[in-house]
Design a protein around this motif. Structure first.
Motif, PDB file in Angstrom:
ATOM      1  N   ARG A 333       0.838  -1.204   0.000  1.00  0.00           N
ATOM      2  CA  ARG A 333       0.000   0.000   0.000  1.00  0.00           C
ATOM      3  C   ARG A 333       0.873   1.255   0.000  1.00  0.00           C
ATOM      4  O   ARG A 333       1.987   1.236   0.538  1.00  0.00           O
ATOM      5  CB  ARG A 333      -0.887   0.025   1.248  1.00  0.00           C
ATOM      6  N   PRO A 334       0.380   2.387  -0.556  1.00  0.00           N
ATOM      7  CA  PRO A 334       1.146   3.629  -0.501  1.00  0.00           C
ATOM      8  C   PRO A 334       1.179   4.263   0.880  1.00  0.00           C
ATOM      9  O   PRO A 334       1.999   5.145   1.124  1.00  0.00           O
ATOM     10  CB  PRO A 334       0.428   4.538  -1.512  1.00  0.00           C
ATOM     11  N   LEU A 335       0.295   3.849   1.786  1.00  0.00           N
ATOM     12  CA  LEU A 335       0.363   4.284   3.186  1.00  0.00           C
ATOM     13  C   LEU A 335       1.214   3.305   3.967  1.00  0.00           C
ATOM     14  O   LEU A 335       1.120   2.095   3.771  1.00  0.00           O
ATOM     15  CB  LEU A 335      -1.028   4.349   3.815  1.00  0.00           C
ATOM     16  N   LYS A 336       2.004   3.821   4.889  1.00  0.00           N
ATOM     17  CA  LYS A 336       2.867   2.924   5.650  1.00  0.00           C
ATOM     18  C   LYS A 336       2.056   2.091   6.642  1.00  0.00           C
ATOM     19  O   LYS A 336       0.913   2.426   6.993  1.00  0.00           O
ATOM     20  CB  LYS A 336       3.941   3.726   6.382  1.00  0.00           C
ATOM     21  N   LEU A 337       2.665   1.025   7.119  1.00  0.00           N
ATOM     22  CA  LEU A 337       2.054   0.157   8.104  1.00  0.00           C
ATOM     23  C   LEU A 337       1.846   0.889   9.427  1.00  0.00           C
ATOM     24  O   LEU A 337       2.575   1.820   9.762  1.00  0.00           O
ATOM     25  CB  LEU A 337       2.947  -1.073   8.350  1.00  0.00           C
ATOM     26  N   GLY A 338       0.842   0.450  10.173  1.00  0.00           N
ATOM     27  CA  GLY A 338       0.657   0.948  11.532  1.00  0.00           C
ATOM     28  C   GLY A 338      -0.290   2.111  11.687  1.00  0.00           C
ATOM     29  O   GLY A 338      -0.603   2.508  12.813  1.00  0.00           O
ATOM     30  N   LEU A 339      -0.770   2.681  10.577  1.00  0.00           N
ATOM     31  CA  LEU A 339      -1.718   3.790  10.662  1.00  0.00           C
ATOM     32  C   LEU A 339      -3.149   3.251  10.642  1.00  0.00           C
ATOM     33  O   LEU A 339      -3.440   2.241   9.997  1.00  0.00           O
ATOM     34  CB  LEU A 339      -1.529   4.751   9.490  1.00  0.00           C
ATOM     35  N   ASP A 340      -4.042   3.947  11.332  1.00  0.00           N
ATOM     36  CA  ASP A 340      -5.447   3.516  11.364  1.00  0.00           C
ATOM     37  C   ASP A 340      -6.060   3.501   9.962  1.00  0.00           C
ATOM     38  O   ASP A 340      -6.965   2.713   9.689  1.00  0.00           O
ATOM     39  CB  ASP A 340      -6.264   4.453  12.264  1.00  0.00           C
ATOM     40  N   ALA A 341      -5.565   4.354   9.083  1.00  0.00           N
ATOM     41  CA  ALA A 341      -6.133   4.461   7.736  1.00  0.00           C
ATOM     42  C   ALA A 341      -5.559   3.445   6.753  1.00  0.00           C
ATOM     43  O   ALA A 341      -6.087   3.303   5.641  1.00  0.00           O
ATOM     44  CB  ALA A 341      -5.906   5.870   7.193  1.00  0.00           C
ATOM     45  N   THR A 342      -4.500   2.748   7.117  1.00  0.00           N
ATOM     46  CA  THR A 342      -3.867   1.819   6.180  1.00  0.00           C
ATOM     47  C   THR A 342      -4.733   0.580   5.995  1.00  0.00           C
ATOM     48  O   THR A 342      -5.039  -0.128   6.961  1.00  0.00           O
ATOM     49  CB  THR A 342      -2.465   1.412   6.677  1.00  0.00           C
ATOM     50  N   LEU A 343      -5.122   0.310   4.760  1.00  0.00           N
ATOM     51  CA  LEU A 343      -5.946  -0.853   4.458  1.00  0.00           C
ATOM     52  C   LEU A 343      -5.124  -2.141   4.531  1.00  0.00           C
ATOM     53  O   LEU A 343      -3.898  -2.110   4.399  1.00  0.00           O
ATOM     54  CB  LEU A 343      -6.537  -0.720   3.052  1.00  0.00           C
ATOM     55  N   PRO A 344      -5.797  -3.296   4.704  1.00  0.00           N
ATOM     56  CA  PRO A 344      -5.088  -4.579   4.667  1.00  0.00           C
ATOM     57  C   PRO A 344      -4.393  -4.760   3.314  1.00  0.00           C
ATOM     58  O   PRO A 344      -4.748  -4.123   2.320  1.00  0.00           O
ATOM     59  CB  PRO A 344      -6.203  -5.613   4.862  1.00  0.00           C
ATOM     60  N   GLU A 345      -3.391  -5.644   3.280  1.00  0.00           N
ATOM     61  CA  GLU A 345      -2.659  -5.884   2.037  1.00  0.00           C
ATOM     62  C   GLU A 345      -3.609  -6.339   0.934  1.00  0.00           C
ATOM     63  O   GLU A 345      -4.487  -7.174   1.163  1.00  0.00           O
ATOM     64  CB  GLU A 345      -1.578  -6.948   2.253  1.00  0.00           C
ATOM     65  N   PRO A 346      -3.436  -5.844  -0.291  1.00  0.00           N
ATOM     66  CA  PRO A 346      -4.313  -6.238  -1.401  1.00  0.00           C
ATOM     67  C   PRO A 346      -4.009  -7.639  -1.927  1.00  0.00           C
ATOM     68  O   PRO A 346      -4.812  -8.203  -2.683  1.00  0.00           O
ATOM     69  CB  PRO A 346      -4.018  -5.183  -2.471  1.00  0.00           C
ATOM     70  N   GLY A 347      -2.853  -8.194  -1.583  1.00  0.00           N
ATOM     71  CA  GLY A 347      -2.534  -9.562  -1.982  1.00  0.00           C
ATOM     72  C   GLY A 347      -2.038  -9.703  -3.408  1.00  0.00           C
ATOM     73  O   GLY A 347      -2.216 -10.761  -4.026  1.00  0.00           O
ATOM     74  N   TYR A 348      -1.365  -8.670  -3.959  1.00  0.00           N
ATOM     75  CA  TYR A 348      -0.792  -8.796  -5.292  1.00  0.00           C
ATOM     76  C   TYR A 348       0.239  -9.921  -5.295  1.00  0.00           C
ATOM     77  O   TYR A 348       0.997 -10.092  -4.335  1.00  0.00           O
ATOM     78  CB  TYR A 348      -0.096  -7.496  -5.727  1.00  0.00           C
ATOM     79  N   ALA A 349       0.277 -10.684  -6.398  1.00  0.00           N
ATOM     80  CA  ALA A 349       1.211 -11.806  -6.503  1.00  0.00           C
ATOM     81  C   ALA A 349       1.654 -11.969  -7.947  1.00  0.00           C
ATOM     82  O   ALA A 349       0.989 -11.506  -8.886  1.00  0.00           O
ATOM     83  CB  ALA A 349       0.561 -13.099  -6.003  1.00  0.00           C
ATOM     84  N   LEU A 350       2.785 -12.637  -8.132  1.00  0.00           N
ATOM     85  CA  LEU A 350       3.312 -12.909  -9.467  1.00  0.00           C
ATOM     86  C   LEU A 350       2.333 -13.784 -10.243  1.00  0.00           C
ATOM     87  O   LEU A 350       1.937 -14.850  -9.781  1.00  0.00           O
ATOM     88  CB  LEU A 350       4.665 -13.615  -9.344  1.00  0.00           C
ATOM     89  N   ASN A 351       1.947 -13.305 -11.433  1.00  0.00           N
ATOM     90  CA  ASN A 351       1.026 -14.059 -12.290  1.00  0.00           C
ATOM     91  C   ASN A 351       1.405 -13.753 -13.742  1.00  0.00           C
ATOM     92  O   ASN A 351       0.884 -12.820 -14.364  1.00  0.00           O
ATOM     93  CB  ASN A 351      -0.424 -13.670 -12.014  1.00  0.00           C
ATOM     94  N   VAL A 352       2.339 -14.553 -14.275  1.00  0.00           N
ATOM     95  CA  VAL A 352       2.894 -14.284 -15.601  1.00  0.00           C
ATOM     96  C   VAL A 352       1.827 -14.401 -16.689  1.00  0.00           C
ATOM     97  O   VAL A 352       1.772 -13.574 -17.609  1.00  0.00           O
ATOM     98  CB  VAL A 352       4.065 -15.239 -15.886  1.00  0.00           C
ATOM     99  N   GLN A 353       0.964 -15.412 -16.604  1.00  0.00           N
ATOM    100  CA  GLN A 353      -0.048 -15.601 -17.637  1.00  0.00           C
ATOM    101  C   GLN A 353      -1.015 -14.423 -17.696  1.00  0.00           C
ATOM    102  O   GLN A 353      -1.379 -13.944 -18.776  1.00  0.00           O
ATOM    103  CB  GLN A 353      -0.822 -16.898 -17.392  1.00  0.00           C
ATOM    104  N   LYS A 354      -1.430 -13.926 -16.528  1.00  0.00           N
ATOM    105  CA  LYS A 354      -2.319 -12.766 -16.487  1.00  0.00           C
ATOM    106  C   LYS A 354      -1.628 -11.544 -17.097  1.00  0.00           C
ATOM    107  O   LYS A 354      -2.241 -10.769 -17.851  1.00  0.00           O
ATOM    108  CB  LYS A 354      -2.720 -12.470 -15.037  1.00  0.00           C
TER     109      LYS A 354
END
Length: 536
Positions: A333-354
């Motif tokens: 995320r563009p917001l750093k960890l530990g802030l109340d406004a920081t959303l959970p990780e979006p879960g981006y992962a390596l996907n060559v075919q996509k």
């Protein structure tokens, strides 16, 4: 040189020599702390111009601030030179009441006039550390009007533009520009209207718990205890910082007891020392992010599908598992960890075919050629090598171009790059705006704007929708609504596929001898050593 001064010089030379020459059975003195660290970026001690983590760690022990942020809870503000403060009802003015028992190393009393002059000086010199203050609307022309000493122990800061006053407080507690300098002493050394800048480059005019006794560039820094410090004087009589860049040398000297603390070590040496019962490690999360960036000034990356393909071609897990231990922790995320406004990780992962499918839809079924600019040092070069490999799996042929900080980030500031592996994002202040201002916000995307402090501008990412929310959120007084607005920014940034892809949040790992107690690394690098002790 008279006899008295000669004796003082000889005594200092002996003291310095005794601190840096290891013996066969080396162990540092009980009342002395010896630190091994890189001083490559320790180029100036002047608080108005001294950016970089190296100088912050030095100046934090030579100067005081109005307020301090807690090391582990940086949103918690503690009194320092200011014993109390208040924010006006309209949020446009912050008033500080100062202690009356603080003296500088020169013997001069610290007053509100020194505080106001120090902050005014930052804007008037208009060097590196003026940038943050200018985003709040302060300028060299208006700063005397908006930052004033109302009497000897009252400082008033009026805000030129509407902003969140808490963000200004966080800046006062974290930015190296907020160190308070001895105006009388500095002005004795002013030359050609430089407000003492040349002198302060290599000298100190502070009131901190330690005094500078010797600094030799890329060699050592020697500090001695200031016995008239307004807090309880430190148990350490001396702090010795030694310039050391070789990880194996740091490891050997820490094992032998030649040094008490080692910084900037390689992962293998850190992992090996974790098994030593005489040594412990301490990791501190910093606010900056390691990232992959693309330039939307480039036709290929201006295509949203291409940017999304790049997002699928970063091996986030592999990079964080194999490269980033002791350097960073997975964060996307563009917001750093530990802030109340920081959303959970979006879960981006390596996907060559996509990624291949997206590239074909964008008109690049066979990929394309590009380049990756990167510093030729750990862990940056390793991230770039991993990225080069995964890009190739989708047909993108990326040449790695290494260089110095000026060559890599200079090209980014000039918007003359294609891809880049870097680290940044502000995040010093524990406030969402700090991260977004640096990474996402871009109020004017024209080349003429030259908003080089905004990495959104550097990459050519421009979103009027995001800009508006960031501007409005800064003024929102309802805390919950403000959090929701910052969360909206993250969701929109994800949908619009921004030009910066965070990979990992910086982790600073320090190794210490186990007899060193009460050392607390600070998220803003303002690590203070006044309470450090040794138990033997």
């Amino acid at each position: 040189m008279n006899v008295s001064n000669l004796l003082k010089y000889c005594a200092l030379s002996i003291a310095i020599s005794s601190t840096i020459v290891p013996s066969a059975n080396a162990i540092t003195p009980e009342n002395q702390l010896v630190i091994g660290m890189s001083m490559d970026n320790l180029l100036s001690l002047d608080p108005a111009s001294a950016s970089g983590l190296d100088v912050v760690s030095v100046n934090s022990n030579l100067y005081d601030m109005l307020i301090e942020l807690a090391p582990k809870e940086p949103s918690k503000i503690s009194p320092a030179v200011a014993k109390s403060w208040s924010i006006s009802e309209d949020g446009n003015r912050i008033t500080f009441e100062l202690r009356d028992d603080v003296i500088f190393h020169s013997g001069n009393k610290l007053t509100a006039h020194d505080v106001a002059w120090s902050l005014q000086r930052v804007l008037k010199l208009n060097l590196a550390l003026a940038s943050t203050w200018k985003t709040y609307g302060f300028t060299a022309d208006n700063v005397e009007q908006f930052i004033q000493a109302k009497d000897d122990y009252t400082v008033e800061i009026s805000l030129p533009e509407k902003t969140d006053p808490n963000l200004v407080l966080y800046t006062l507690g974290s930015s190296p520009s907020a160190f308070i300098v001895d105006s009388k002493e500095v002005l004795k050394h002013e030359k050609d209207g430089d407000l003492g800048h040349a002198w302060l480059t290599t000298n100190v005019a502070g009131s901190g718990p330690f005094q500078l006794r010797d600094w030799r560039a890329k060699d050592r820094v020697l500090m001695t205890r200031f016995d008239d410090y307004w807090r309880e004087p430190s148990e350490m009589k001396r702090i010795v910082m030694r310039h050391m860049t070789e990880s194996q040398s740091l490891r050997l000297m820490l094992e032998r007891g030649d040094i008490d603390i080692a910084m900037g070590m390689s992962v293998p040496d850190i992992e090996a020392l974790k098994k030593d019962d005489n040594i412990r490690s301490e990791a501190t999360i910093r606010g900056t992010l390691y990232y992959v960036a693309v330039s939307m000034k480039d036709d290929k990356f201006s295509n949203k599908k291409v940017r999304e393909a790049v997002r699928y071609l970063i091996d986030y897990k592999g990079i964080n598992d194999s490269i980033m231990p002791n350097y960073g922790v997975l964060h996307q995320r563009p917001l750093k960890l530990g802030l109340d406004a920081t959303l959970p990780e979006p879960g981006y992962a390596l996907n060559v075919q996509k990624a291949k499918t997206l590239l074909a839809e964008a008109g690049y079924p066979d990929g394309f050629k590009t380049s990756i600019r990167v510093l030729s040092q750990l862990p940056f070069i390793n991230i770039a090598t991993s990225l080069q490999s995964t890009l190739a799996q989708a047909g993108i042929d990326a040449e790695i171009i290494t260089g110095t900080g000026n060559q890599v980030y200079g090209a980014m500031r000039e918007r003359k790059f294609e891809m880049l592996v870097g680290r940044g994002g502000g995040g010093i202040e524990p406030h969402p705006h700090s991260s977004l201002r640096s990474l996402v916000y871009n109020p004017d995307n024209s080349d003429e704007a030259k908003l080089t402090n905004f990495q959104g501008w550097r990459t050519g990412f421009y979103s009027p929708e995001i800009n508006t929310i960031i501007e409005n959120a800064l003024l929102e007084k309802d805390a919950q609504k403000q959090i929701e607005m910052y969360q909206d920014v993250q969701n929109i940034y994800e949908t619009q596929i921004g030009a910066i892809f965070p990979v990992s949040q910086m982790l600073d790992t320090v190794l210490l001898r186990t007899d060193v107690k009460h050392y607390e690394g600070h998220q803003a690098a303002t690590t203070r050593l006044r309470e450090v002790t040794k138990e033997r």
